[in-house]
Design a protein around this motif. Sequence first.
Motif, short mmCIF file in Angstrom:
data_model
loop_
_atom_site.label_atom_id
_atom_site.label_comp_id
_atom_site.label_asym_id
_atom_site.label_seq_id
_atom_site.Cartn_x
_atom_site.Cartn_y
_atom_site.Cartn_z
N LEU A 29 3.39 -4.55 -7.43
CA LEU A 29 1.97 -4.23 -7.21
C LEU A 29 1.08 -5.24 -7.93
O LEU A 29 0.06 -5.67 -7.38
CB LEU A 29 1.68 -2.80 -7.66
CG LEU A 29 2.36 -1.72 -6.81
CD1 LEU A 29 2.15 -0.35 -7.43
CD2 LEU A 29 1.87 -1.75 -5.37
N LYS A 54 0.83 -1.21 0.00
CA LYS A 54 0.00 0.00 0.00
C LYS A 54 0.87 1.25 0.00
O LYS A 54 0.60 2.21 -0.72
CB LYS A 54 -0.93 0.01 1.21
CG LYS A 54 -1.85 1.20 1.25
CD LYS A 54 -2.80 1.13 2.42
CE LYS A 54 -3.71 2.35 2.43
NZ LYS A 54 -4.65 2.31 3.54
N GLN A 87 8.35 -1.55 -9.36
CA GLN A 87 7.20 -1.27 -8.49
C GLN A 87 5.92 -1.84 -9.08
O GLN A 87 5.12 -2.46 -8.37
CB GLN A 87 7.07 0.23 -8.26
CG GLN A 87 8.17 0.79 -7.39
CD GLN A 87 8.15 2.30 -7.31
OE1 GLN A 87 7.53 2.98 -8.12
NE2 GLN A 87 8.84 2.84 -6.32
N GLN A 88 5.72 -1.65 -10.37
CA GLN A 88 4.51 -2.17 -11.01
C GLN A 88 4.46 -3.70 -10.94
O GLN A 88 3.39 -4.28 -10.73
CB GLN A 88 4.41 -1.68 -12.45
CG GLN A 88 4.07 -0.21 -12.57
CD GLN A 88 2.82 0.15 -11.78
OE1 GLN A 88 1.77 -0.48 -11.91
NE2 GLN A 88 2.93 1.17 -10.94
N GLN A 147 2.33 1.70 -3.34
CA GLN A 147 1.30 2.12 -4.28
C GLN A 147 1.00 3.62 -4.15
O GLN A 147 0.80 4.30 -5.14
CB GLN A 147 0.03 1.31 -4.03
CG GLN A 147 -1.08 1.52 -5.02
CD GLN A 147 -2.23 0.57 -4.74
OE1 GLN A 147 -2.57 0.29 -3.59
NE2 GLN A 147 -2.82 0.05 -5.79
#
Length: 115
Positions: free
Chosen positions: A106, A68, A102-103, A71
């Motif tokens: 996620l 989170k 990061q993507q 994100q």
Amino acid sequence: MQETTTTIRHRQPDGRIRVQELADRFGELAEQWEHETWMLSNTDQALAHPAYKAIVKLGDPVVPLILKRMQTRGGHWYHALHAITKANPVHPADHGNVAAIQQAWLRWGRDHGRI
């Protein structure tokens, strides 16, 4: 910044930390780690920080909180995620590309019901 010295006093009978206490503790440690390491260009130094080590030690229950935070605020949380989960969702071609890393994490979090 003052050093945070929160002691978690209320553990469940099985030793687990209550969810809100975990979120509070993670938030404190994350703020400390980010504040005290933002200027470091050496990743190894940032990962050796006591707050980072304490976050990793919190283990699997903190993974949704890390995801989170990544994100909403970005950050180099993928090392902690890998250390805790042992997963590696990053395509080799994306190594060094922070946004792609990061993507990938996620996406992993969504695919595994963690966010």
